[in-house]
Design a protein around this motif. Structure first.
Motif, short mmCIF file in Angstrom:
data_model
loop_
_atom_site.label_atom_id
_atom_site.label_comp_id
_atom_site.label_asym_id
_atom_site.label_seq_id
_atom_site.Cartn_x
_atom_site.Cartn_y
_atom_site.Cartn_z
N ALA A 31 4.74 -4.67 8.74
CA ALA A 31 5.79 -3.67 8.93
C ALA A 31 6.50 -3.37 7.60
O ALA A 31 6.79 -2.21 7.29
N GLN A 32 6.75 -4.40 6.80
CA GLN A 32 7.41 -4.19 5.51
C GLN A 32 6.53 -3.41 4.54
O GLN A 32 7.00 -2.53 3.83
N LEU A 49 1.27 4.13 8.61
CA LEU A 49 0.31 3.62 9.60
C LEU A 49 -0.95 3.11 8.92
O LEU A 49 -1.48 2.05 9.27
N THR A 50 -1.42 3.86 7.93
CA THR A 50 -2.62 3.44 7.19
C THR A 50 -2.39 2.12 6.47
O THR A 50 -3.23 1.22 6.52
N GLN A 51 -1.24 1.99 5.82
CA GLN A 51 -0.94 0.75 5.09
C GLN A 51 -0.81 -0.43 6.05
O GLN A 51 -1.28 -1.53 5.75
N ALA A 52 -0.21 -0.22 7.20
CA ALA A 52 -0.08 -1.31 8.18
C ALA A 52 -1.44 -1.75 8.68
O ALA A 52 -1.70 -2.96 8.80
N ARG A 53 -2.32 -0.82 8.93
CA ARG A 53 -3.67 -1.17 9.40
C ARG A 53 -4.43 -1.95 8.34
O ARG A 53 -5.15 -2.90 8.65
N HIS A 54 -4.27 -1.57 7.07
CA HIS A 54 -4.93 -2.30 5.97
C HIS A 54 -4.38 -3.73 5.88
O HIS A 54 -5.14 -4.68 5.71
N SER A 55 -3.07 -3.85 5.98
CA SER A 55 -2.45 -5.18 5.90
C SER A 55 -2.88 -6.06 7.06
O SER A 55 -3.18 -7.25 6.88
N LEU A 56 -2.93 -5.50 8.26
CA LEU A 56 -3.34 -6.28 9.43
C LEU A 56 -4.81 -6.67 9.34
O LEU A 56 -5.17 -7.79 9.72
#
Length: 118
Positions: A31-32, A49-56
């Motif tokens: 989230a951060q 959303l794209t960054q969160a998916r990459h991080s997850l």
């Protein structure tokens, strides 16, 4: 004979709740990172959303299962929420743990100074 299964069950419960704690930190991190991408001047909610998916995908694809990400961006505030289900160690009916993380902050924008300079 009864002590060993009870101790094993207790150990697995400790592992289950440790995984829930870890999954919560993964959700908060995603989230951060998402907020940092979405709140920039040229950023969008889709960037978040794209960054969160990459991080997850990099951190929590096995611990935080079925993640969902929501990002909301207005002129003044950006908020991102990551939710998911914690992987199950014990097949105990009704023991489904969830983890979530939320990050919110002001949306970056260009402003002009007000007032008179002397």
């Amino acid at each position: 004979m009864l002590v060993v299964p009870a101790l094993l069950l207790l150990a697995l419960l400790v592992v289950q709740f440790a995984l829930a704690w870890h999954a919560r930190h993964i959700a908060q991190y995603a989230a951060q990172r998402s907020l940092a991408a979405a709140r920039t001047h040229d950023g969008t909610a889709a960037d978040g959303l794209t960054q969160a998916r990459h991080s997850l995908a990099a951190l929590g694809s096995r611990v935080l299962t079925a993640p969902s990400v929501t990002a909301e961006r207005t002129e003044t505030r950006t908020t991102v929420r990551v939710d998911g289900t914690v992987i199950r160690v014990l097949p105990v009916p009704g023991l489904v743990l969830h983890a979530s993380g939320t990050a919110s902050g002001p949306t970056e924008r260009i402003t002009t100074p007000t007032g008179v300079r002397r």
